[in-house]
Structure formats: C-alpha cells, structure tokens
Design an enzyme around this catalytic site. Sequence first.
Site, PDB file in Angstrom:
ATOM      1  N   GLU A   1       3.336   2.064   1.973  1.00 45.10           N
ATOM      2  CA  GLU A   1       3.902   2.540   3.406  1.00 45.10           C
ATOM      3  C   GLU A   1       5.367   2.083   3.199  1.00 45.10           C
ATOM      4  O   GLU A   1       5.810   1.105   2.610  1.00 45.10           O
ATOM      5  CB  GLU A   1       3.044   1.688   4.279  1.00 45.10           C
ATOM      6  CG  GLU A   1       1.976   2.482   4.743  1.00 45.10           C
ATOM      7  CD  GLU A   1       1.228   1.802   6.047  1.00 45.10           C
ATOM      8  OE1 GLU A   1       1.844   0.922   6.699  1.00 45.10           O
ATOM      9  OE2 GLU A   1       0.161   1.992   6.471  1.00 45.10           O
TER      10      GLU A   1
ATOM     11  N   ARG B   1       6.928  37.751 -12.182  1.00 44.46           N
ATOM     12  CA  ARG B   1       6.497  36.396 -11.827  1.00 44.46           C
ATOM     13  C   ARG B   1       5.103  36.345 -11.310  1.00 44.46           C
ATOM     14  O   ARG B   1       4.682  37.087 -10.580  1.00 44.46           O
ATOM     15  CB  ARG B   1       7.258  35.884 -10.628  1.00 44.46           C
ATOM     16  CG  ARG B   1       7.093  34.330 -10.469  1.00 44.46           C
ATOM     17  CD  ARG B   1       8.074  33.997  -9.402  1.00 44.46           C
ATOM     18  NE  ARG B   1       9.457  33.801  -9.797  1.00 44.46           N
ATOM     19  CZ  ARG B   1       9.908  32.682 -10.495  1.00 44.46           C
ATOM     20  NH1 ARG B   1       9.065  31.758 -10.699  1.00 44.46           N
ATOM     21  NH2 ARG B   1      10.826  32.393 -10.847  1.00 44.46           N
TER      22      ARG B   1
ATOM     23  N   ASP C   1      22.355  31.484 -10.329  1.00 42.63           N
ATOM     24  CA  ASP C   1      21.396  31.228  -9.678  1.00 42.63           C
ATOM     25  C   ASP C   1      21.271  29.929  -8.523  1.00 42.63           C
ATOM     26  O   ASP C   1      22.221  29.127  -8.753  1.00 42.63           O
ATOM     27  CB  ASP C   1      20.109  30.742 -10.501  1.00 42.63           C
ATOM     28  CG  ASP C   1      18.921  31.395 -10.077  1.00 42.63           C
ATOM     29  OD1 ASP C   1      18.762  31.508  -9.029  1.00 42.63           O
ATOM     30  OD2 ASP C   1      17.966  31.369 -10.868  1.00 42.63           O
TER      31      ASP C   1
ATOM     32  N   ASP D   1      17.433  37.756 -11.565  1.00 42.06           N
ATOM     33  CA  ASP D   1      16.345  38.731 -10.918  1.00 42.06           C
ATOM     34  C   ASP D   1      17.088  39.677 -10.050  1.00 42.06           C
ATOM     35  O   ASP D   1      18.090  39.464  -9.608  1.00 42.06           O
ATOM     36  CB  ASP D   1      15.173  37.931 -10.712  1.00 42.06           C
ATOM     37  CG  ASP D   1      15.665  36.916  -9.469  1.00 42.06           C
ATOM     38  OD1 ASP D   1      16.100  37.461  -8.567  1.00 42.06           O
ATOM     39  OD2 ASP D   1      14.906  35.853  -9.601  1.00 42.06           O
TER      40      ASP D   1
ATOM     41  N   ASP E   1      14.713  24.750 -12.136  1.00 43.31           N
ATOM     42  CA  ASP E   1      13.535  23.994 -12.101  1.00 43.31           C
ATOM     43  C   ASP E   1      13.101  23.496 -13.438  1.00 43.31           C
ATOM     44  O   ASP E   1      13.659  22.641 -14.086  1.00 43.31           O
ATOM     45  CB  ASP E   1      12.510  24.463 -11.366  1.00 43.31           C
ATOM     46  CG  ASP E   1      11.562  23.336 -10.808  1.00 43.31           C
ATOM     47  OD1 ASP E   1      11.683  22.042 -11.373  1.00 43.31           O
ATOM     48  OD2 ASP E   1      10.477  23.619 -10.136  1.00 43.31           O
TER      49      ASP E   1
ATOM     50  N   ASN F   1       0.720  -1.122  -0.019  1.00 47.64           N
ATOM     51  CA  ASN F   1      -0.094  -0.119  -0.058  1.00 47.64           C
ATOM     52  C   ASN F   1       0.894   1.301   0.153  1.00 47.64           C
ATOM     53  O   ASN F   1       0.360   2.191   0.438  1.00 47.64           O
ATOM     54  CB  ASN F   1      -0.749  -0.060   1.383  1.00 47.64           C
ATOM     55  CG  ASN F   1      -0.172   0.126   2.548  1.00 47.64           C
ATOM     56  OD1 ASN F   1       1.005  -0.070   2.539  1.00 47.64           O
ATOM     57  ND2 ASN F   1      -0.905   0.603   3.772  1.00 47.64           N
TER      58      ASN F   1
ATOM     59  N   ARG G   1      11.056  26.937  -1.613  1.00 52.89           N
ATOM     60  CA  ARG G   1      10.587  27.984  -2.151  1.00 52.89           C
ATOM     61  C   ARG G   1       9.585  28.629  -1.310  1.00 52.89           C
ATOM     62  O   ARG G   1       9.131  29.859  -1.573  1.00 52.89           O
ATOM     63  CB  ARG G   1      10.371  27.998  -3.656  1.00 52.89           C
ATOM     64  CG  ARG G   1      11.808  27.848  -4.480  1.00 52.89           C
ATOM     65  CD  ARG G   1      11.169  27.495  -5.862  1.00 52.89           C
ATOM     66  NE  ARG G   1      11.006  26.056  -5.890  1.00 52.89           N
ATOM     67  CZ  ARG G   1      10.664  25.158  -7.040  1.00 52.89           C
ATOM     68  NH1 ARG G   1      10.857  26.266  -8.355  1.00 52.89           N
ATOM     69  NH2 ARG G   1      10.520  24.069  -7.027  1.00 52.89           N
TER      70      ARG G   1
ATOM     71  N   LYS H   1      12.469  40.849 -14.233  1.00 53.03           N
ATOM     72  CA  LYS H   1      11.392  39.832 -14.882  1.00 53.03           C
ATOM     73  C   LYS H   1      10.361  40.079 -13.691  1.00 53.03           C
ATOM     74  O   LYS H   1      10.267  40.672 -12.819  1.00 53.03           O
ATOM     75  CB  LYS H   1      11.918  38.448 -14.773  1.00 53.03           C
ATOM     76  CG  LYS H   1      12.241  37.981 -13.273  1.00 53.03           C
ATOM     77  CD  LYS H   1      12.493  36.620 -13.099  1.00 53.03           C
ATOM     78  CE  LYS H   1      12.523  36.001 -11.649  1.00 53.03           C
ATOM     79  NZ  LYS H   1      13.132  34.517 -11.659  1.00 53.03           N
TER      80      LYS H   1
END
Length: 334
Positions: free
Chosen positions: A54, A212, A238, A186, A242, A52, A111, A210
């Site tokens: 776990e 966002r 940076d 940024d 992602d 299941n 984030r 920029k």
Amino acid sequence: MWEGNATLTGLEIENEKHLVLATGRAYPELAQAVAKELGIKLLTTTAYDFANSEIYVRYDESVRGADVFILQSFTDPINKWIMEALIMVDAAKRASAKRITVVAPYYPYARQDKKHKGREPISARLMADLFQAAGADRIMSVDIHAAQSQGFFDGPVDHLWAMPTLVRYVKSTMGDDTNAVMVSPDAGRIKVAEQWASRLGDLPLAFVHKTRSIEKANVAVANRVVGDVEGKTAIIVDDMIDTGGTLAGAINVVKEAGAKDVVVAATHALLSGPAVERLRNAPVKEIVVTDTVPVPEEKRFPSLTVLSIAPVLARAISEVFKDGSVTSLFNGAY
C-alpha cells in the site's frame, strides 16, 4: 469591546494565487527540470510503501488555496504509479487545494481508447474517470494516442505537442538535405505525418501498409511502402515506441524500398522488452525521442537522441496558472 461608531477596517486578505508543483516517485528528475524552468522549488512530499505494498503520501507543506500541479510519469510499473497519482490528488483535495491539475506527460492506457471486440473495456476512459473521482480538476498530457480521448474527462484537458521540439531538432540535423520524404508507420498516422511534412518544407508523403493482430498485444507486420522513398532520407514519425517491433519492421521495409537513410522521431520512448535490442541493430541513422518517460542509461544506444520535454510542460503550466492560452504556445512555433 467596540463603542460608538468605530468600525473594523484593519483585517484584509490579499488574494494572491499560489502555484505548487508536486511529483510522484516515478520520475522526479523530470519534475525537477520543470521546476527549474519555472523558477520554483518542488513541494516536499513524504511517500513510501507499506509492507503489503500500500502507498502512503503526505505533503510536508500547506497547499490550502493553492493551484496544485501533480506531475507523474506513467512508466513501469504503471499501475503502481497510477495509484500513487490518485492518492496524491486525493491528498491535495483533502488539504483544501483550490485547483488540482494532473500532469501526465504520457497518458496511461491511451491505446485502449475504443472497443475492437465485444466485452472489452475502454481503459483510457476509465483513467479519466478515476482522476476525476479522486478530485482532479484538469488534465495535462503530451501527444495522447488518440486526440478524441480528451473527451473522456469532464473538464479541461490540455493536449500538448512534442512536435515543435522534435521538428526543430530534425530541421537542425537535415542541413542541406532537401531530398527527404515523410513516412507514416501506418495509415492511421497520416494526418500527423502531413503536419510534419508541411513544417519541414512540404515534403512528399509515404506510409507503411501494415496488418495488426487484435488477438495479441504488440503484434504487427509491416508489408510494404506506399509512396516513393528510393534514394531519399525517410523520416518516420510516431507517437510512441513500445516493444519496437512495429518500428523495426517499418525501418526495414523502408530501407528495402531503397531509402538512402532513415530517421525516426517519436514522443514516448517506452522501450519495453526487446525494443532496445531491436532498434540498436536496425538500419537507422538516428532515433529522436523526448523524455516524457524516463530513459535510463541501460536503454540508451548510439543512434538514440533524447530531448527534454520540460520546457514544454513548464510553459503550459505557467499559462494555465496565469489563466493564459496554452494553444498560443504552439501557434507559429515551428
């Protein structure tokens, strides 16, 4: 039976510290590299999923009285690996470990460190609370998205930097090219860009303006470059990559502003979704990252260079174990 004035003097316990490094299943290769740097073997662990889903974890050797470091890279599926790490901490606590340190090269939910709108969670704080509730005494991480997130954990937090590793590499590839400029993707990363600029010979600064969206995740628009990049090698720095949309936009805007070449340096190569395709086709000379999270072969492309973060983690673990200074690792290391 003791008689007369006889005294018991033969029982002595030597109080030697014992370092143990354990790893979850998310990225055992990194833990093996750290163990090699430390000159030790990983703690053998039994871990599997029930039908299941776990998770079961058991340490195959005693950790009683040990200084246990649990290394887990929070990659996809991130929630599974968070749960596994929490279970590993609980198992170590119940096995009478003396001190438990969670080594999270990439801090999960970093984030989400503040509220942009009402009725939102602060998930980075929740992660700290969960680790603490499970029994962690200390957290170690690399380039946390917002440094002030260290205050979420009510205990020591070792905030490690990938900057020395990345700077050394970028310096070695620059050669005689002194016509370079540091570019922040940024306005919020300008302080980091300033640190890079000083370590690369007081380079001039620029940043990408920029916007966002706070309504949608991973949506940002690079508008223009503030600063002079024409005819120069632009070095964009940076903390993470992602989906690559923000970075690809910054690269294009910098090239359109007249940059001769673009080099990117980032710590965490999450490379989610369309990131590989976006960056493979971007007008960039090189993208340099570390392996705080796994970068499998299918996510690698010709302009991508992956550096090992294992030496940084190993040195920090050694300093913590010896009750030394983690900060000293980064003084004059550039």
